[in-house]
Design a protein around this motif. Structure first.
Motif, PDB file in Angstrom:
ATOM      1  N   GLY A 199      38.871  50.288  56.979  1.00 48.37           N
ATOM      2  CA  GLY A 199      39.051  51.442  57.932  1.00 48.37           C
ATOM      3  C   GLY A 199      37.751  51.968  58.408  1.00 48.37           C
ATOM      4  O   GLY A 199      37.501  53.275  58.276  1.00 48.37           O
TER       5      GLY A 199
ATOM      6  N   ARG B 248      32.077  56.916  66.183  1.00 47.30           N
ATOM      7  CA  ARG B 248      31.677  58.185  66.620  1.00 47.30           C
ATOM      8  C   ARG B 248      32.987  58.475  67.228  1.00 47.30           C
ATOM      9  O   ARG B 248      33.746  57.708  67.881  1.00 47.30           O
ATOM     10  CB  ARG B 248      30.744  58.275  67.366  1.00 47.30           C
ATOM     11  CG  ARG B 248      29.401  58.208  66.549  1.00 47.30           C
ATOM     12  CD  ARG B 248      28.140  58.641  67.560  1.00 47.30           C
ATOM     13  NE  ARG B 248      28.281  58.025  68.936  1.00 47.30           N
ATOM     14  CZ  ARG B 248      28.457  58.797  69.924  1.00 47.30           C
ATOM     15  NH1 ARG B 248      28.616  59.823  69.909  1.00 47.30           N
ATOM     16  NH2 ARG B 248      28.284  58.332  71.151  1.00 47.30           N
TER      17      ARG B 248
ATOM     18  N   TYR C  55      27.289  47.311  56.820  1.00 48.90           N
ATOM     19  CA  TYR C  55      28.134  48.235  56.712  1.00 48.90           C
ATOM     20  C   TYR C  55      27.539  49.142  55.474  1.00 48.90           C
ATOM     21  O   TYR C  55      27.801  48.892  54.376  1.00 48.90           O
ATOM     22  CB  TYR C  55      29.566  48.097  56.545  1.00 48.90           C
ATOM     23  CG  TYR C  55      30.220  46.986  57.397  1.00 48.90           C
ATOM     24  CD1 TYR C  55      30.224  47.247  58.896  1.00 48.90           C
ATOM     25  CD2 TYR C  55      30.619  45.887  57.159  1.00 48.90           C
ATOM     26  CE1 TYR C  55      30.522  46.241  59.738  1.00 48.90           C
ATOM     27  CE2 TYR C  55      30.939  44.650  57.827  1.00 48.90           C
ATOM     28  CZ  TYR C  55      31.062  45.121  59.182  1.00 48.90           C
ATOM     29  OH  TYR C  55      31.352  43.965  60.088  1.00 48.90           O
TER      30      TYR C  55
END
Ligand code: BTN
Length: 285
Positions: free
Chosen positions: A45, A49, A62
């Motif tokens: 998930g 922005r 990530y």
């Protein structure tokens, strides 16, 4: 100089999969420390922005960083900018020539290589916790249709060392964080040099509408200064910028008139995938 320099990466926790490192870093034990880092191999998930999805298949970087900066709340708007500058500098160690699109899209040419998401909280009138998320397309090569994305692997023609990218990003964030604590706006001149938005005709899509004009520079709170066609200078605090191509001899107004036909300048995308209006392990429109 800061008496006790801070470090991004005081604790580094790695996980295979989370929904989003933005939430997991505040939920996991042992990470509620200034400079703590959480890195996930993939996210189910991931968010970008302005409510977009950040596609996070294996191969990308990530990372979220937890910060507890002692600064005035009105300086918080600068965090996305120095973080974007730090990520841009980190990836320039590889043989690509990255630049920024305001506020913090990291681009190679017109394709998005990475981005930064900042979520902050106030405790009373003081800055509490800030979570800084960094996504870099390293070895992922599939980007959603309609979104021009790229990765280090795609640019350089072979897989790159993901851990080395993570280390470079943490080093550059450490430098930038300390510089920010010493002198919050001290980085803005360097930012403007690497920011392709400044000096360009732009269309900036904000939550209250699209602003057309010329990007004059960055204000001291990190806002984009845009001179509109009516010669008013607006201070934009949020939005998505499209750099408008202007043919030699054409004026900015003419360039805007052609935008719709070009799909707002977002390009054709660069790969397979199915979802529109999403960030490709990266890209935002
Ligand atoms: C952007 O829209 O350009 C910002 C993208 C930020 C993505 C990163 S990946 C690590 C962290 N976790 C998330 O869910 N998002 C950020």
């Amino acid at each position: 100089m800061t008496l006790r320099p801070r470090r991004v990466g005081t604790v580094v926790e790695r996980v295979d999969e989370v929904a989003s490192t933005m939430d997991a870093i505040v939920e996991m034990d042992g990470l509620d420390k200034d400079g703590a880092v959480l890195i996930a191999r993939r996210q189910t998930g991931g968010r970008g922005r302005r409510g977009r999805t950040w596609h996070s298949p294996e191969g990308g970087l990530y990372m979220s960083v937890l910060l507890k900066p002692k600064v005035e709340p009105d300086r918080l708007g600068l965090v996305p900018l120095w973080a974007g500058l730090a990520v841009t500098r980190a990836v320039s160690k590889w043989d690509v020539e990255p630049h920024l699109s305001w506020p913090n899209d990291v681009l190679v040419g017109t394709k998005k290589l990475g981005g930064v998401l900042v979520e902050g909280s106030l405790s009373g009138d003081k800055v509490g916790r800030v979570v800084l998320g960094v996504g870099v397309n390293v070895n992922n090569v599939i980007f959603p249709t309609g979104v021009p994305g790229t990765s280090l692997r795609q640019e350089l023609g072979r897989a790159q060392d993901l851990d080395a990218v993570a280390t470079a990003v943490m080093e550059r964030l450490t430098e930038a964080y300390n510089a920010f604590l010493d002198e919050p706006g001290g980085f803005l001149e360097d930012y403007e040099h690497l920011c392709a938005t400044v000096g360009q005709p732009v269309a900036c899509e904000t939550s209250t509408g699209t602003v057309h004009g010329e990007a004059l520079g960055i204000g001291e709170a990190g806002e984009l200064l845009v001179r509109t066609e009516e010669h008013e200078v607006l201070h934009l605090r949020e939005g998505d910028v499209v750099h408008v191509e202007v043919e030699p001899g054409a004026d900015v107004a003419e360039a805007h008139a052609g935008e719709g036909a070009e799909g707002g300048g977002t390009g054709d995308g660069d790969g397979e995938g199915t979802e529109d209006d999403a960030d490709a392990g990266g890209p935002s429109p």
